[in-house]
Scaffold this motif. Structure first.
Motif, PDB file in Angstrom:
ATOM      1  N   SER A  14       0.813  -1.116  -0.178  1.00  0.00           N
ATOM      2  CA  SER A  14       0.024   0.077   0.063  1.00  0.00           C
ATOM      3  C   SER A  14       0.602   1.449  -0.066  1.00  0.00           C
ATOM      4  O   SER A  14       0.356   2.324   0.148  1.00  0.00           O
ATOM      5  N   GLU A  15       2.203   0.993  -0.304  1.00  0.00           N
ATOM      6  CA  GLU A  15       3.073   2.225   0.142  1.00  0.00           C
ATOM      7  C   GLU A  15       2.710   3.378  -0.915  1.00  0.00           C
ATOM      8  O   GLU A  15       2.731   4.502  -0.654  1.00  0.00           O
TER       9      GLU A  15
ATOM     10  N   MET B  91       6.147   5.769   1.024  1.00  0.00           N
ATOM     11  CA  MET B  91       4.722   6.203   1.118  1.00  0.00           C
ATOM     12  C   MET B  91       4.617   7.697   0.515  1.00  0.00           C
ATOM     13  O   MET B  91       4.775   8.590   1.346  1.00  0.00           O
ATOM     14  N   LYS B  92       4.646   8.044  -1.022  1.00  0.00           N
ATOM     15  CA  LYS B  92       4.750   9.096  -1.516  1.00  0.00           C
ATOM     16  C   LYS B  92       3.681  10.000  -1.463  1.00  0.00           C
ATOM     17  O   LYS B  92       3.547  11.245  -2.098  1.00  0.00           O
ATOM     18  N   THR B  93       2.630   9.479  -0.872  1.00  0.00           N
ATOM     19  CA  THR B  93       1.271  10.172  -0.662  1.00  0.00           C
ATOM     20  C   THR B  93       0.734  10.173   0.634  1.00  0.00           C
ATOM     21  O   THR B  93      -0.299  10.852   0.833  1.00  0.00           O
TER      22      THR B  93
ATOM     23  N   LEU C  33       9.619  11.872   3.255  1.00  0.00           N
ATOM     24  CA  LEU C  33       7.921  11.872   2.973  1.00  0.00           C
ATOM     25  C   LEU C  33       7.601  13.508   2.581  1.00  0.00           C
ATOM     26  O   LEU C  33       7.363  14.079   3.411  1.00  0.00           O
ATOM     27  N   GLU C  34       7.811  13.621   1.487  1.00  0.00           N
ATOM     28  CA  GLU C  34       7.346  15.111   0.910  1.00  0.00           C
ATOM     29  C   GLU C  34       6.067  15.556   1.271  1.00  0.00           C
ATOM     30  O   GLU C  34       5.698  16.674   1.242  1.00  0.00           O
ATOM     31  N   THR C  35       5.232  14.596   1.178  1.00  0.00           N
ATOM     32  CA  THR C  35       3.813  14.846   1.225  1.00  0.00           C
ATOM     33  C   THR C  35       3.303  14.820   2.750  1.00  0.00           C
ATOM     34  O   THR C  35       2.041  15.621   2.998  1.00  0.00           O
ATOM     35  N   LEU C  36       4.092  14.218   3.679  1.00  0.00           N
ATOM     36  CA  LEU C  36       3.456  14.360   5.050  1.00  0.00           C
ATOM     37  C   LEU C  36       3.515  15.793   5.531  1.00  0.00           C
ATOM     38  O   LEU C  36       4.528  16.523   5.843  1.00  0.00           O
ATOM     39  N   ALA C  37       2.257  16.194   5.940  1.00  0.00           N
ATOM     40  CA  ALA C  37       1.847  17.589   6.317  1.00  0.00           C
ATOM     41  C   ALA C  37       1.496  17.616   7.839  1.00  0.00           C
ATOM     42  O   ALA C  37       1.861  18.648   8.612  1.00  0.00           O
ATOM     43  N   ASN C  38       1.155  16.520   8.299  1.00  0.00           N
ATOM     44  CA  ASN C  38       0.846  16.539   9.628  1.00  0.00           C
ATOM     45  C   ASN C  38       1.215  15.122  10.493  1.00  0.00           C
ATOM     46  O   ASN C  38       0.721  14.044  10.022  1.00  0.00           O
TER      47      ASN C  38
END
Length: 321
Positions: A125-126, A150-152, A174-179
């Motif tokens: 599911s990555e 986990m790119k999303t 993890l470029e999309t990790l916002a929180n």
């Protein structure tokens, strides 16, 4: 300051993180599945719900890890689910490949008895996962390498566990990790460059832990895309290394109810100059220390960005000149 759409989405998701809002989370994320609920697949005591194009797996009544594995392995054909929800169960571990061959976009696994997570637990599911919730479990450590690829991923919630430390270089890129929520654990130390590869991070929650110091580059983020909110209230922080933030752009910093007696110039002068909102109530500052003299030169308009400041003689920051 302008907040990216991705961060706004993650904040909304976290603000709606109660069990009553989970259906709204599923509706909010625009995810499409490849197959309807299985018609002849024995998934009891789990249930498959939702639209045929975006099924959800509800497994609150699963007995244990073996029961979950039996259900998910019953159909060997890969199915793309919107989410899997398991709350209040006796589930105590997540072994490697436990969710395969199926893929999920949201893992909503709060308030169980999970003590261990294998580094391959989410394998398969990555490239799909957007939200990973493991809050309210019994984790004493976490295999951060499990997040690789986990790119999303936008939201990671690990609060209300029993984590004791965040090691050096803990998080992969993890470029999309916002929180990221690590609050209400037992974290006593954060290693060097622990968060440095989280370039899109907008909110980092570390309140209600057992931190006594912030070491070199413990909160640094490289190639930062947006200012970050740092929440560190209700720890035992006495010392902050001059390079703890390493040039970090901060929108808000909450250090309320710690054990600070000084504000290190190398850390706080750039933050105040850039207009960050800083909360330090519940700390008692020794304003006679030489390390505090730099504050006398700070314009009153910028001092107003610092709330809750009190010298041990009772004077506030506006009187410190």
């Amino acid at each position: 300051m302008k907040i990216s759409g991705l961060f706004a989405l993650s904040v909304l998701l976290v603000g709606l993180s109660t069990s009553n809002s989970l259906s709204f989370q599923r509706h909010l994320l625009d995810v499409r599945s490849s197959a309807p609920c299985p018609s002849e697949w024995n998934i009891s005591p789990c249930e498959c719900t939702g639209r045929p194009s975006a099924p959800s797996m509800l497994c609150d009544k699963v007995k244990d890890t073996a029961d979950l594995e039996r259900i998910l392995k019953a159909n060997k054909e890969n199915m793309n689910f919107r989410d899997i929800e398991i709350h209040g169960s006796a589930l105590n571990s997540l072994p490697g490949n436990v969710f395969s061959p199926h893929t999920f976009h949201l893992f909503l696994l709060s308030n169980n008895s999970i003590q261990t997570v294998d580094k391959a637990a989410f394998k398969g599911s990555e490239s799909n996962v957007q939200v990973l919730r493991l809050d309210g479990n019994k984790l004493t450590s976490f295999p951060f390498e499990a997040l690789t690829g986990m790119k999303t991923l936008q939201v990671l919630e690990l609060h209300r566990n029993q984590l004791t430390a965040i090691p050096d270089n803990a998080f992969p890129e993890l470029e999309t990790l916002a929180n990221l929520d690590l609050g209400s654990n037992k974290i006593a130390s954060i290693g060097k460059n622990a968060f440095s590869r989280l370039s899109g991070l907008g909110r980092l929650e570390l309140s209600n832990n057992q931190l006594t110091s912030l070491g070199e580059r413990s909160l640094a983020i490289d190639k930062q895309k947006q200012p970050v909110t740092l929440l560190l209230a209700n720890n035992k922080i006495e010392k902050i290394d001059p390079a703890a933030l390493a040039g970090l752009k901060v929108e808000r910093l909450n250090l309320a109810n710690n054990k600070l007696t000084t504000l290190v110039e190398e850390v706080f002068q750039p933050l105040i100059k850039d207009g960050a909102e800083i909360s330090v109530e519940g700390n008692t500052f020794d304003c006679d220390q030489p390390q505090m003299t730099w504050l006398r030169k700070v314009p009153i308009t910028l001092k107003q960005r610092v709330s809750g400041f009190k010298c041990k003689n009772g004077k506030g920051l506006d009187e410190f000149n």
